[in-house]
Enzyme design. Structure first.
Site, PDB file in Angstrom:
ATOM      1  N   ARG A 201       0.702  -1.322   0.131  1.00 41.65           N
ATOM      2  CA  ARG A 201       0.174  -0.027  -0.110  1.00 41.65           C
ATOM      3  C   ARG A 201       0.869   1.344   0.014  1.00 41.65           C
ATOM      4  O   ARG A 201       1.723   1.269   0.701  1.00 41.65           O
ATOM      5  CB  ARG A 201      -0.999  -0.153   1.301  1.00 41.65           C
ATOM      6  N   ARG A 210      -5.443   1.749  -4.602  1.00 51.06           N
ATOM      7  CA  ARG A 210      -4.459   1.144  -3.706  1.00 51.06           C
ATOM      8  C   ARG A 210      -4.499  -0.409  -3.684  1.00 51.06           C
ATOM      9  O   ARG A 210      -5.599  -1.044  -3.967  1.00 51.06           O
ATOM     10  CB  ARG A 210      -4.874   1.584  -2.122  1.00 51.06           C
ATOM     11  N   ASP A 213      -6.988  -1.518   1.478  1.00 50.98           N
ATOM     12  CA  ASP A 213      -7.375  -0.541   2.244  1.00 50.98           C
ATOM     13  C   ASP A 213      -8.355  -1.225   3.499  1.00 50.98           C
ATOM     14  O   ASP A 213      -9.137  -1.969   3.383  1.00 50.98           O
ATOM     15  CB  ASP A 213      -8.212   0.138   1.495  1.00 50.98           C
ATOM     16  N   ASP A 215     -10.044  -0.516   7.207  1.00 49.00           N
ATOM     17  CA  ASP A 215     -10.706   0.622   8.091  1.00 49.00           C
ATOM     18  C   ASP A 215     -11.518  -0.078   9.078  1.00 49.00           C
ATOM     19  O   ASP A 215     -12.403  -0.926   8.825  1.00 49.00           O
ATOM     20  CB  ASP A 215     -11.632   1.450   7.175  1.00 49.00           C
TER      21      ASP A 215
END
Length: 271
Positions: A201, A210, A213, A215
């Site tokens: 990344r 990317r 990712d 989160d």
């Protein structure tokens, strides 16, 4: 939650900053409050439905006598983690380690450290739009499964979605997972960043392409607003690529601020 309590367990062990404490040893006194659900044991009278406090006492004694730590803080942290990782049905522990006659050059009865540690439930969103997207997402799931103090309990299916924010890029593959963890939110964030870095990344363009990712969407019902971390995720309610896979694994999870369920947020977005 119910509590099984072990009060003032005396153990002779070798912990302390001074070398003579590690060699000669001294007495320590341990109190542990074990948070669990005793309902089934209370109804059935079956020991296997509860936590065996005798076995826990022996585990505490064995751990503290086979390890040597300088600080009570380190002893308490390591012991709490070991018990949570290895004791079925144990959801939380409050642990106090007392050190009588601590060598401070003043009259005192005990010095002690008391901590509380528990399992937490986090939800993590996954996305990729470079290269072998499915491989990157599966690698992220496997990396979390191998991470100490983490247990991946559910994983959604992966879905293809249009890019969000910067639209001039390839489609994404997105998913969500449920995670039981002993990590703090910041520790979990650092772990996710490390997994992203291992996947190559690069953070060059906000909302740009990317390889991976990751989160944090929810962490229990925590509301957190820090410079580098907001929980719940600040924009989750506007992202169908988060809500759709999240709805698959936890449709009735409520947002701690709006109190809307994941399903309600997804329905609102579709209107």
């Amino acid at each position: 939650m119910d509590i099984i309590k072990i009060q003032n367990l005396e153990i002779f062990a070798h912990h302390g900053v001074f070398p003579e404490e590690n060699v000669l040893g001294q007495k320590f006194i341990v109190t542990a409050a074990l948070y669990t659900d005793t309902r089934t044991a209370g109804k059935t009278d079956e020991l296997t439905s509860s936590i065996h406090y005798g076995e826990i006492s022996r585990q505490i004694e064995q751990f503290l006598t086979t390890h040597t730590f300088k600080l009570l803080e380190r002893a308490a942290e390591s012991l709490a983690e070991t018990l949570l990782l290895n004791t079925p049905k144990l959801e939380k522990i409050r642990l106090e380690i007392k050190k009588p006659w601590a060598p401070v050059g003043l009259p005192l009865e005990t010095v002690s450290v008391e901590i509380e540690r528990s399992w937490h439930t986090a939800y993590v969103a996954l996305g990729s739009n470079i290269g072998d997207k499915e491989r990157y997402l599966n690698q992220a799931v496997d990396s979390l499964r191998r991470t100490p103090c983490c247990d991946v309990t559910r994983v959604s299916s992966f879905l293809v979605t249009k890019p969000y924010g910067v639209t001039d890029q390839d489609d994404f593959l997105n998913g969500c997972l449920e995670l039981r963890t002993l990590l703090t939110p910041q520790e979990l964030l650092e772990t996710l960043h490390k997994i992203e870095q291992d996947a190559g990344r690069e953070r060059k363009i906000h909302w740009g392409p990317r390889t991976l990712d990751l989160d944090i969407i929810f962490y229990d019902d925590l509301i957190l607003d820090e410079e580098d971390l907001c929980i719940p995720h600040i924009d989750m309610q506007n992202r169908d690529f988060v809500l759709k896979p999240l709805n698959e694994i936890t449709p009735y999870k409520r947002h701690p601020c709006s109190r809307k369920t994941v399903r309600e947020m997804l329905d609102s977005l579709a209107q």
